[in-house]
Design an enzyme around this catalytic site. Structure first.
Site, short mmCIF file in Angstrom:
data_model
loop_
_atom_site.label_atom_id
_atom_site.label_comp_id
_atom_site.label_asym_id
_atom_site.label_seq_id
_atom_site.Cartn_x
_atom_site.Cartn_y
_atom_site.Cartn_z
CD GLU A 122 -2.65 -1.34 2.55
OE1 GLU A 122 -2.59 -0.39 3.37
OE2 GLU A 122 -3.35 -2.35 2.73
CB SER A 123 3.82 2.00 -2.03
OG SER A 123 4.37 0.79 -1.55
NE ARG B 229 5.31 9.07 3.62
CZ ARG B 229 4.94 10.03 4.46
NH1 ARG B 229 5.27 11.28 4.21
NH2 ARG B 229 4.25 9.75 5.55
CB CYS C 45 -3.69 36.55 12.40
SG CYS C 45 -5.30 35.77 12.59
CG ASP C 46 -1.48 30.42 14.67
OD1 ASP C 46 -0.37 30.09 15.10
OD2 ASP C 46 -2.55 29.95 15.11
CE1 TYR D 156 -1.44 9.85 4.42
CE2 TYR D 156 0.84 9.94 3.72
CZ TYR D 156 -0.25 9.21 4.13
OH TYR D 156 -0.16 7.86 4.26
#
Length: 715
Positions: free
Chosen positions: A388-389, A391, A541-542, A585
């Site tokens: 289940e590759s 990435r 604004c973080d 992702y």
């Protein structure tokens, strides 16, 4: 460095470092990514120097390179890409962002550029690696992988994988009911032998849906993650009169100790222990369904760093597989899960969470050898190999392009002779004493002591200002003095802050959430030497909305100077940066922090025409209306409220009210990123070899119907 002998007492009107050349040197090690200073002696800068500086060949080969024009380019067919097939990323961005009136698409950055041919090459490379290992080691079964759609659920990515992988039975893995639905739909156009692996926690509805997929002749396997799921499978399969194919996920004793290995080992989140596996086998046997158990699944963790760890885990799983055969299960497939890593920094290191110490071929060969060795010893038929590759398949094909809009420049005031005298004369006695110590240390050439005194003086002056004993001009003067001292002893911080038109939380959430690093490179001006060092600050604004860690262990990135005196890029054109290897992702888990929405997306394929590429899909980023609707607001009602307020406070100014309402309507339709947005829908057109598709053909936001237009103010 010259001696600081020009230092004088406070009573003498001369800056203590006035004759010292203010030369700033980089503080990073010469061997690191940031070693711009180590290249100062180069007579001229070339694209190859930039390629070396940013390690492009190390992490980017064979898909990315720096071309002779100093731009990043894509090699869509990997090593088989011919020179005329390379695609200049800057040309793609220009075509996407130029206005429609000049032949562009009018899309606003940030921009995701998808390269389906890179995706195809990754799939084929994975399949070829396993095919070669199987043939070389005389393994007596085949490999057929699955793509875990959680990595990137985008419709076109998943459909491309099914289409490109159909000839070698490539399937999909789902971990939720929506993912299962999309996988079922997509696999209707795939190979009938392609696996549909159903992972994740399951309820009766999930299991019913998976059994319906089996009724539809999809090669579906329900993988048990919890022992309790078996009762539901037995019950629902009898009701639906479907003979299920069952797999189980084993908790291995092998443990991946890196960040991505938290789901591995005996205490992992998913899977069955040895005792639970034995109970599952017994229960299936009692139900007359032991023949349904055909697949063993396990997952060591993402980004497996070495083949040593891989072989250890695969070998353990192979022993469990052989035991299941001994117990009477009709085993067919061993699914080794994910874990095939990506070398994000090009270091080829097995001691890093962002690198791997093996090649694709070494990975495949290690898997084949480990399983074959165990099965041969146990006289068990070789199982079908599945992985289940995710990435490793999708990371390379997607590039995030964003723009730096300005770079902060430290503006400490210059320290003149009279200015220094005025500053010193206004200090209280204790502060003047510290200044005197600073001057004495400068005379003696004690540079580190100078820095300590300068910092101490600054702290004292800040406290004096808070108490109202110093004016703002004096506070600014101490900043100038400290800057002068730092430059004189080569201790000033050369790092600038580049403000980028991007939300880290939306587009690069793994950097914020888990500290994942990605290669970030300017996509142009690579024939010029980067003269500054910078960190990236986003629009949110973080305080976490910044990137201050980069591949190679660096805390800043070599970047080019703004081409205008004010620290912005508007005067000299745009400055584009690319984040690479982010196709897995990032899009799937990005949120809506500060309500910055999905970036614009284009799909680009290599073309043999004069431009070397064609745009086959273009979708504008989400508008403010789109995002507000996702937060349960009603943008039309919001607009009406604001329009009524404008009418209430603008009586007798009809023209001004209409203009204001027009501006409000445009604000709802524009994207939340800087510098406006295109309006209207994309239409099919042909332009100099580029082909554009209508956004409504591809699930993009449709324009409102006539009955939904915001009356009288629609721009």
């Amino acid at each position: 460095m010259p001696a600081l002998g020009c230092c004088v007492d406070a009573a003498v009107a001369a800056p203590p470092f006035s004759n010292v050349p203010l030369t700033v040197t980089a503080t990073a090690p010469a061997a690191s990514l940031s070693s711009v200073a180590s290249m100062d002696d180069m007579p001229c800068w070339s694209p190859s120097h930039s390629a070396s500086l940013y390690r492009v060949d190390a992490w980017g080969a064979p898909y990315f390179s720096v071309n002779s024009s100093g731009n990043m380019s894509v090699r869509p067919h990997g090593e088989e890409t011919l020179p005329h097939q390379e695609i200049d990323l800057l040309k793609i961005v220009k075509k996407a962002s130029d206005s429609k009136s000049t032949g562009g698409l009018g899309l606003q950055l940030p921009l995701i550029v998808r390269m389906p041919e890179v995706l195809k090459n990754r799939l084929e490379s994975l399949q070829s690696a396993f095919n070669f290992a199987i043939e070389a080691q005389e393994y007596e079964a085949h490999y057929q992988g699955v793509f875990p759609v959680k990595c990137n659920q985008d419709r076109f990515v998943v459909e491309d994988i099914v289409r490109f992988g159909s000839s070698f039975r490539f399937g999909l893995e789902a971990g939720s009911k929506p993912e299962l639905l999309l996988a079922m739909s997509c696999l209707c156009k795939g190979s009938p032998e392609a696996l549909l692996v159903c992972n994740g926690f399951k309820d009766a509805e999930y299991i019913s849906l998976a059994l319906v997929a089996r009724k539809l002749a999809l090669n579906t396997v329900i993988v048990l993650e919890q022992e309790e799921e078996l009762d539901i499978v037995i019950d629902v399969s009898k009701k639906l009169l479907v003979r299920p194919v069952i797999g189980l996920r084993a908790k291995l004793r092998t443990k991946h100790s890196g960040h991505f290995g938290s789901t591995s080992g005996e205490k992992g989140k998913f899977g069955l222990t040895t005792s639970q596996i034995l109970r599952v086998v017994k229960k299936l046997d009692q139900a007359g369904m032991l023949d349904c158990l055909q697949l063993l699944h396990f997952h060591i963790g993402s980004q497996i760093p070495s083949t040593t760890l891989l072989a250890d885990g695969v070998g353990e799983a192979a022993q469990i597989y052989c035991e299941l055969v001994r117990l009477g299960a009709q085993m067919q497939v061993i699914d080794i899960g994910g874990g095939l890593g990506i070398d994000y920094d090009g270091s080829k290191s097995s001691d890093s969470d962002i690198s791997i110490g093996y090649s694709l071929q070494e990975y495949a060969s290690s898997v084949v050898h480990a399983i074959q060795a165990v099965c041969d010893r146990r006289s068990v038929k070789h199982p079908i190999l599945c992985s289940e590759s995710g990435r490793a398949i999708v990371s390379h094909h997607s590039i995030l392009i964003f723009e730096a809009v300005s770079a902060s420049v430290y503006d400490a005031p210059a320290m003149s002779t009279l200015g220094l005298q005025y500053f010193v004369d206004g200090l209280p006695d204790d502060a003047r004493s510290v200044y005197g110590s600073l001057s004495s240390a400068a005379k003696r050439g004690e540079y580190e002591t100078c820095l300590r005194y300068a910092e101490h003086l600054k702290e004292m002056c800040i406290e004096l200002f808070k108490e109202g004993l110093l004016c703002m001009e004096q506070l600014a003067a101490v900043d100038g003095l400290c800057d002068l001292v730092s430059k004189a002893v080569d201790a000033s911080d050369p790092v600038h802050t580049y403000h980028v038109n991007l939300s880290i939380f939306t587009s690069i959430p793994d950097f914020w959430g888990i500290g994942q690093l990605f290669p970030i490179v300017p996509i142009h001006r690579l024939d010029q030497k980067p003269a500054l060092r910078g960190i990236l600050s986003d629009l949110t604004c973080d305080s976490d909305g910044k990137m201050d860690k980069f591949i190679g262990g660096e805390s800043s990135l070599p970047l080019h100077e703004p081409e205008s005196e004010g620290g912005d890029f508007a005067g000299g054109g745009h400055y584009y940066l690319g984040m690479f290897l982010g196709g897995a992702y990032e899009e799937a888990i990005g949120g809506f922090h500060n309500l910055f929405g999905r970036p614009s997306v284009i799909r680009v394929q290599q073309s043999d025409g004069p431009h070397s590429f064609a745009v086959t899909l273009a979708v504008p980023g989400q508008s403010c209306t789109d995002i507000l609707q996702m937060m349960q607001y009603e943008p039309k009602l919001m607009f009406e409220t604001l329009r009524h307020r404008a009418e209430e406070y603008g009586r007798g100014q009809d023209v001004a009210i209409i203009a204001l309402a027009n501006d409000l309507a445009r604000s709802f339709r524009n994207t939340p990123y800087l510098d406006g947005a295109c309006s209207g829908s994309l239409n099919p057109m042909g332009n100099n070899g580029f082909y554009y598709c209508r956004e409504d053909d591809y699930g993009a936001s449709e324009a409102a119907g006539d009955d939904e237009q915001w009356s009288y103010c629609y721009a």
